[in-house]
Design an enzyme around this catalytic site. Structure first.
Site, PDB file in Angstrom:
ATOM      1  N   SER A   1       0.871  -1.222   0.126  1.00 16.44           N
ATOM      2  CA  SER A   1      -0.093  -0.087   0.071  1.00 16.44           C
ATOM      3  C   SER A   1       0.933   1.270  -0.049  1.00 16.44           C
ATOM      4  O   SER A   1       1.894   1.417   0.697  1.00 16.44           O
ATOM      5  CB  SER A   1      -0.882   0.083   1.315  1.00 16.44           C
TER       6      SER A   1
ATOM      7  N   HIS B   1      -0.687   7.323 -14.212  1.00 12.35           N
ATOM      8  CA  HIS B   1      -1.533   5.968 -13.805  1.00 12.35           C
ATOM      9  C   HIS B   1      -2.954   6.170 -14.214  1.00 12.35           C
ATOM     10  O   HIS B   1      -3.537   7.022 -14.721  1.00 12.35           O
ATOM     11  CB  HIS B   1      -1.553   6.027 -12.166  1.00 12.35           C
TER      12      HIS B   1
ATOM     13  N   LYS C   1      -6.568   5.922  -9.557  1.00 11.34           N
ATOM     14  CA  LYS C   1      -5.624   5.956  -8.466  1.00 11.34           C
ATOM     15  C   LYS C   1      -5.841   7.154  -7.537  1.00 11.34           C
ATOM     16  O   LYS C   1      -6.086   8.153  -8.129  1.00 11.34           O
ATOM     17  CB  LYS C   1      -4.195   6.042  -9.146  1.00 11.34           C
TER      18      LYS C   1
ATOM     19  N   GLY D   1       3.464   6.288  -5.011  1.00 12.25           N
ATOM     20  CA  GLY D   1       4.506   5.884  -4.385  1.00 12.25           C
ATOM     21  C   GLY D   1       5.879   5.790  -4.766  1.00 12.25           C
ATOM     22  O   GLY D   1       6.877   5.962  -4.606  1.00 12.25           O
TER      23      GLY D   1
END
Length: 253
Positions: A85, A142, A146, A152
């Protein structure tokens, strides 16, 4: 020895791929699911604690909001934890570090081998290219679902460049420029975020000087690459002592 793997969030898009990869490489014990559904004949458990009691390691790509609770539950059960995550808070990071006193944890924004090699190159380039001459910029794109930005992985690239330069990313980050921003600061690490369609993940790191540009790009073509990497990391993690590990540790880079 049978390697028993549990999947937190087994009914999600990543969860289903993780279940397939886990079943192929080891024994899939089942998972948790907010939707109350599971792929195939996988067993469902009511919560992370019940899942942890049945397996040797838990793979967790659920959501930032679950991190602290999962950290506490897995530390209590002494179950190794693969955490994929992203977007979690400083308090969540503290919870992860506390759990790592009891269990082995590998936490990574990206479990793809190629991206982790890119992180090493990012740090080396950051150390080699003078920040007053080479402007570092990170572009990521992305899928439209998202929820965190920058990604990240993009932040990990920024931290790698910053580490190479001997600075803290928080002190030099420039994310989401808008309006009259003034000239670019020397040493700034810039981020641009794109969202659209079903792009799995695309990251480009560029160092641009007055007379040349160096760019490194990684495109994820199939989400399975993350699942494969996470399952490989899970099998490795079971044999490690308590502590907080990264993909660099797993890949011995």
């Amino acid at each position: 020895m049978t390697n028993r793997i549990g999947i937190a969030g087994i009914s999600g898009r990543m969860g289903r791929l993780l279940a397939e990869e886990a079943a192929a490489a080891a024994q899939l014990t089942g998972g948790t699911s907010r939707s109350g559904a599971a792929p195939g004949d996988a067993l469902l458990y009511p919560d992370i604690a019940a899942l942890a009691a049945t397996c040797d390691v838990v793979i967790d790509f659920t959501h930032a909001s679950t991190v602290s609770a999962h950290a506490a539950a897995l530390a209590t059960s002494k179950t190794p934890w693969v955490l994929g995550s992203t977007g979690y808070s400083a308090n969540d990071q503290t919870a992860i570090e506390a759990a790592a006193q009891t269990i082995p944890i590998i936490a990574a924004p990206n479990f793809c081998t190629g991206v982790n090699l890119l992180l090493i190159l990012a740090e080396k380039l950051g150390a080699t290219l003078p920040p007053a001459r080479y402007d570092a910029e990170i572009l990521e794109m992305h899928h439209r679902q998202k929820v965190d930005a920058p990604s990240g992985t993009a932040l990990a690239l920024g931290r790698a460049v910053a580490a190479g330069r001997g600075v803290n990313l928080d002190e030099v980050i420039a994310s989401g420029r808008h309006g009259h921003t003034g000239p670019r600061r020397d040493g700034e690490i810039g981020f641009a975020t794109l969202r659209g369609g079903q792009i799995i993940g695309s990251h480009t790191l560029s160092f641009t000087a007055a007379d040349e540009q160096i760019s490194l790009t990684h495109h994820a073509l199939d989400r399975r690459v993350f699942a494969t990497g996470a399952v490989r990391a899970a099998l490795w993690l079971q044999n490690q002592k308590p502590g907080l590990y990264t993909m660099r540790d797993f890949l011995n880079l």
